[in-house]
Design an enzyme around this catalytic site. Structure first.
Site, PDB file in Angstrom:
ATOM      1  N   SER A 145       1.088  -1.145  -0.076  1.00  0.00           N
ATOM      2  CA  SER A 145       0.198   0.351  -0.091  1.00  0.00           C
ATOM      3  C   SER A 145       0.876   1.102  -0.015  1.00  0.00           C
ATOM      4  CB  SER A 145      -1.086   0.003   1.062  1.00  0.00           C
ATOM      5  OG  SER A 145      -1.714   1.323   1.514  1.00  0.00           O
ATOM      6  N   TYR A 159      -1.961   0.328  10.655  1.00  0.00           N
ATOM      7  CA  TYR A 159      -2.199  -0.531   8.882  1.00  0.00           C
ATOM      8  C   TYR A 159      -1.013  -0.349   8.247  1.00  0.00           C
ATOM      9  CZ  TYR A 159      -3.520  -0.930   4.023  1.00  0.00           C
ATOM     10  OH  TYR A 159      -4.122  -1.831   3.124  1.00  0.00           O
TER      11      TYR A 159
END
Length: 250
Positions: A145, A159
């Site tokens: 990501s 995250y």
């Protein structure tokens, strides 16, 4: 594809994982469609793959559970034979909260699903693919990501940290198995219009956030899948240890 390719895509019942699984299936491969809880959606992806001429099976496993991951790989062996491609896509934000409020359960779960699970999957894949262990080589693709380099969206630092670990796994493992017939790469998606954002920020999040993006739009799962298929193919035969940003310039 002229040669049948066996692939395992984790988190493939929806979003990016489903798009990658469908794209691989369209090329005549056998695809193991992993899911955590969304069985009906995984079955629907399998049906689409079969309709396009590929082979498919749905497999359930908790990506934070080592034993279930091992069993999943054994089922792929039994159903399809030697694994050629692993896509570590499964992941989760788990909870949206500032670091000052993050609890142990959230930290443990996000690291288990986003980092430990992919490590276990890589281990099982290397054991099967490595030419040093009698395998025929293969490709591992990790779905990271842009959060890994940007620090994440507000209240998603935990995250982002887990995805930073996935980037390190990609680079280190690529070097470790470079002489064993295995390539290891990653894709860093930007803001993609998938259920992962809708679940935490609302259904209109991707559209609302678009004004902050250089291209003024969110990406699509199919755009990530196109990049994934290239990295998994022989066209990328000299690409390993690479992390490709597919983020619309973000």
């Amino acid at each position: 594809m002229t040669v049948r390719t066996v692939s395992l895509v984790t988190g493939a019942s929806r979003g990016i994982g489903a798009a990658i699984a469908r794209a691989l299936g369209r090329r005549g491969g056998a695809v193991a469609v992993h899911y955590g809880t969304h069985r009906e959606e995984a079955d629907a992806v399998c049906a689409e793959i079969r309709a396009d001429g590929g082979e498919a099976m749905a497999l359930q496993a908790d990506m934070g559970n080592e034993a279930q991951i091992v069993t999943m790989f054994e089922k792929v062996d039994a159903a399809f034979g030697p694994l050629d491609c692993l896509v570590n896509n499964a992941g989760g934000i788990i909870a949206v909260k500032p670091v000052a409020e993050v609890d142990a359960a959230t930290v443990n779960r996000v690291l288990a699903v986003n980092l430990a699970g992919p490590i276990y999957c890589c281990r099982e894949a290397v054991r099967r693919m490595s030419t040093a262990r009698g395998g025929r080589g293969g490709v591992i693709l990790n779905i990271s990501s842009m959060a890994a380099v940007l620090g994440g969206l507000p209240h998603e630092v935990h995250y982002a940290a887990s995805k930073g670990g996935l980037d390190s796994l990609t680079i280190g493992l690529a070097r470790e198995v470079a002489t064993e017939g295995i390539r290891v790469n990653a894709i860093r998606p930007g803001v993609i219009d998938t259920p992962i954002h809708a679940a935490h920020h609302g259904a209109s999040f991707a559209t609302d956030f678009a004004a902050n993006l250089p291209m003024k739009r969110a990406g699509t799962a199919d755009e990530i899948a196109e990049a994934a298929v290239w990295l998994l193919s022989s066209s990328a035969s000299y690409v390993t240890g690479a992390i490709l940003n597919v983020s619309g310039g973000r």
